[in-house]
Design a protein around this motif. Structure first.
Motif, PDB file in Angstrom:
ATOM      1  N   VAL A 261       7.838   0.767   6.276  1.00 20.55           N
ATOM      2  CA  VAL A 261       8.734  -0.099   5.504  1.00 20.55           C
ATOM      3  C   VAL A 261       9.269   0.671   4.300  1.00 20.55           C
ATOM      4  O   VAL A 261       8.719   1.693   3.900  1.00 20.55           O
ATOM      5  CB  VAL A 261       8.035  -1.400   5.045  1.00 20.55           C
ATOM      6  N   THR A 262      10.338   0.150   3.723  1.00 18.83           N
ATOM      7  CA  THR A 262      10.963   0.788   2.566  1.00 18.83           C
ATOM      8  C   THR A 262      10.628   0.021   1.291  1.00 18.83           C
ATOM      9  O   THR A 262      10.202  -1.142   1.341  1.00 18.83           O
ATOM     10  CB  THR A 262      12.488   0.832   2.728  1.00 18.83           C
ATOM     11  N   MET A 263      10.865   0.670   0.167  1.00 14.90           N
ATOM     12  CA  MET A 263      10.647  -0.005  -1.115  1.00 14.90           C
ATOM     13  C   MET A 263      11.608  -1.183  -1.266  1.00 14.90           C
ATOM     14  O   MET A 263      11.250  -2.197  -1.850  1.00 14.90           O
ATOM     15  CB  MET A 263      10.794   0.995  -2.266  1.00 14.90           C
ATOM     16  N   ALA A 264      12.807  -1.072  -0.704  1.00 17.86           N
ATOM     17  CA  ALA A 264      13.765  -2.183  -0.751  1.00 17.86           C
ATOM     18  C   ALA A 264      13.237  -3.395   0.007  1.00 17.86           C
ATOM     19  O   ALA A 264      13.433  -4.542  -0.421  1.00 17.86           O
ATOM     20  CB  ALA A 264      15.114  -1.751  -0.188  1.00 17.86           C
ATOM     21  N   GLU A 265      12.553  -3.161   1.124  1.00 13.96           N
ATOM     22  CA  GLU A 265      11.971  -4.276   1.883  1.00 13.96           C
ATOM     23  C   GLU A 265      10.828  -4.932   1.108  1.00 13.96           C
ATOM     24  O   GLU A 265      10.671  -6.156   1.147  1.00 13.96           O
ATOM     25  CB  GLU A 265      11.499  -3.785   3.251  1.00 13.96           C
ATOM     26  N   ILE A 266      10.041  -4.142   0.407  1.00 16.19           N
ATOM     27  CA  ILE A 266       8.983  -4.690  -0.446  1.00 16.19           C
ATOM     28  C   ILE A 266       9.589  -5.515  -1.573  1.00 16.19           C
ATOM     29  O   ILE A 266       9.142  -6.631  -1.857  1.00 16.19           O
ATOM     30  CB  ILE A 266       8.105  -3.558  -1.035  1.00 16.19           C
ATOM     31  N   ALA A 267      10.649  -4.988  -2.203  1.00 12.59           N
ATOM     32  CA  ALA A 267      11.313  -5.722  -3.282  1.00 12.59           C
ATOM     33  C   ALA A 267      11.922  -7.022  -2.774  1.00 12.59           C
ATOM     34  O   ALA A 267      11.850  -8.057  -3.443  1.00 12.59           O
ATOM     35  CB  ALA A 267      12.384  -4.847  -3.930  1.00 12.59           C
ATOM     36  N   ASP A 268      12.524  -6.992  -1.584  1.00 16.71           N
ATOM     37  CA  ASP A 268      13.122  -8.193  -0.999  1.00 16.71           C
ATOM     38  C   ASP A 268      12.056  -9.255  -0.737  1.00 16.71           C
ATOM     39  O   ASP A 268      12.269 -10.445  -0.999  1.00 16.71           O
ATOM     40  CB  ASP A 268      13.856  -7.834   0.288  1.00 16.71           C
ATOM     41  N   ALA A 269      10.902  -8.840  -0.229  1.00 16.89           N
ATOM     42  CA  ALA A 269       9.817  -9.786   0.027  1.00 16.89           C
ATOM     43  C   ALA A 269       9.290 -10.376  -1.281  1.00 16.89           C
ATOM     44  O   ALA A 269       8.971 -11.570  -1.342  1.00 16.89           O
ATOM     45  CB  ALA A 269       8.687  -9.096   0.786  1.00 16.89           C
ATOM     46  N   THR A 270       9.214  -9.557  -2.310  1.00 11.45           N
ATOM     47  CA  THR A 270       8.768 -10.039  -3.617  1.00 11.45           C
ATOM     48  C   THR A 270       9.743 -11.073  -4.163  1.00 11.45           C
ATOM     49  O   THR A 270       9.346 -12.130  -4.650  1.00 11.45           O
ATOM     50  CB  THR A 270       8.648  -8.869  -4.606  1.00 11.45           C
TER      51      THR A 270
ATOM     52  N   HIS B 100       0.873  -1.161   0.000  1.00 15.47           N
ATOM     53  CA  HIS B 100       0.000   0.000   0.000  1.00 15.47           C
ATOM     54  C   HIS B 100       0.913   1.214   0.000  1.00 15.47           C
ATOM     55  O   HIS B 100       1.679   1.403   0.936  1.00 15.47           O
ATOM     56  CB  HIS B 100      -0.895  -0.023   1.243  1.00 15.47           C
ATOM     57  N   SER B 101       0.847   2.034  -1.055  1.00 17.52           N
ATOM     58  CA  SER B 101       1.781   3.152  -1.181  1.00 17.52           C
ATOM     59  C   SER B 101       1.706   4.104   0.003  1.00 17.52           C
ATOM     60  O   SER B 101       2.642   4.818   0.297  1.00 17.52           O
ATOM     61  CB  SER B 101       1.524   3.913  -2.473  1.00 17.52           C
ATOM     62  N   GLY B 102       0.589   4.111   0.716  1.00 14.30           N
ATOM     63  CA  GLY B 102       0.473   4.965   1.885  1.00 14.30           C
ATOM     64  C   GLY B 102       1.299   4.485   3.055  1.00 14.30           C
ATOM     65  O   GLY B 102       1.495   5.213   4.019  1.00 14.30           O
ATOM     66  N   LEU B 103       1.805   3.258   3.002  1.00 10.99           N
ATOM     67  CA  LEU B 103       2.580   2.713   4.112  1.00 10.99           C
ATOM     68  C   LEU B 103       4.034   2.435   3.755  1.00 10.99           C
ATOM     69  O   LEU B 103       4.729   1.771   4.498  1.00 10.99           O
ATOM     70  CB  LEU B 103       1.922   1.429   4.624  1.00 10.99           C
ATOM     71  N   ILE B 104       4.491   2.912   2.627  1.00  9.36           N
ATOM     72  CA  ILE B 104       5.883   2.706   2.221  1.00  9.36           C
ATOM     73  C   ILE B 104       6.615   4.020   2.436  1.00  9.36           C
ATOM     74  O   ILE B 104       6.394   5.001   1.739  1.00  9.36           O
ATOM     75  CB  ILE B 104       5.978   2.228   0.768  1.00  9.36           C
ATOM     76  N   GLY B 105       7.493   4.054   3.440  1.00  6.84           N
ATOM     77  CA  GLY B 105       8.096   5.288   3.910  1.00  6.84           C
ATOM     78  C   GLY B 105       8.924   6.049   2.903  1.00  6.84           C
ATOM     79  O   GLY B 105       8.957   7.271   2.918  1.00  6.84           O
ATOM     80  N   ASP B 106       9.634   5.351   2.010  1.00  8.59           N
ATOM     81  CA  ASP B 106      10.468   6.078   1.058  1.00  8.59           C
ATOM     82  C   ASP B 106       9.839   6.133  -0.337  1.00  8.59           C
ATOM     83  O   ASP B 106      10.520   6.382  -1.320  1.00  8.59           O
ATOM     84  CB  ASP B 106      11.878   5.500   1.008  1.00  8.59           C
ATOM     85  N   SER B 107       8.526   5.927  -0.400  1.00  9.91           N
ATOM     86  CA  SER B 107       7.829   6.084  -1.679  1.00  9.91           C
ATOM     87  C   SER B 107       7.791   7.572  -2.022  1.00  9.91           C
ATOM     88  O   SER B 107       7.953   8.426  -1.144  1.00  9.91           O
ATOM     89  CB  SER B 107       6.404   5.527  -1.587  1.00  9.91           C
ATOM     90  N   PRO B 108       7.592   7.922  -3.287  1.00 13.44           N
ATOM     91  CA  PRO B 108       7.530   9.341  -3.647  1.00 13.44           C
ATOM     92  C   PRO B 108       6.507  10.131  -2.826  1.00 13.44           C
ATOM     93  O   PRO B 108       6.712  11.309  -2.547  1.00 13.44           O
ATOM     94  CB  PRO B 108       7.145   9.308  -5.120  1.00 13.44           C
ATOM     95  N   ARG B 109       5.454   9.480  -2.398  1.00  8.10           N
ATOM     96  CA  ARG B 109       4.422  10.172  -1.631  1.00  8.10           C
ATOM     97  C   ARG B 109       4.928  10.657  -0.268  1.00  8.10           C
ATOM     98  O   ARG B 109       4.554  11.718   0.208  1.00  8.10           O
ATOM     99  CB  ARG B 109       3.223   9.247  -1.444  1.00  8.10           C
ATOM    100  N   TRP B 110       5.781   9.851   0.404  1.00  8.21           N
ATOM    101  CA  TRP B 110       6.203  10.170   1.768  1.00  8.21           C
ATOM    102  C   TRP B 110       7.697  10.465   1.905  1.00  8.21           C
ATOM    103  O   TRP B 110       8.171  10.741   2.997  1.00  8.21           O
ATOM    104  CB  TRP B 110       5.839   9.025   2.705  1.00  8.21           C
TER     105      TRP B 110
END
Length: 69
Positions: free
Chosen positions: A37-46, A9-19
């Motif tokens: 969480v960071t985008m790197a953590e999302i990518a790692d989980a993927t 959820h882009s609202g919960l990703i701390g280093d997304s462009p939104r936040w």
């Protein structure tokens, strides 16, 4: 498909462009990890879901402990 099981959820990703430039994003203090969480953590989980053939039919929430519902 295993890739679809990752919930983000882009609202919960701390280093997304939104936040990225917001000093204290909403809900960050409410997570057990004390930050979003960071985008790197999302990518790692993927990558984990795609690499690990033992994972099947599971929802993987990468949200620092706060569910986005």
């Amino acid at each position: 498909m295993r890739g679809e099981l990752l919930r983000g959820h882009s609202g919960l990703i701390g280093d997304s462009p939104r936040w990225r430039d917001v000093p204290n994003p909403p809900r960050s203090a409410q997570t057990p990890i004390g930050r979003l969480v960071t985008m790197a953590e999302i990518a790692d989980a993927t990558e984990f879901l795609l690499r690990n053939t033992g994972m099947n039919a599971h929802d993987l929430y990468v949200d620092g402990g706060v569910l986005a519902t």
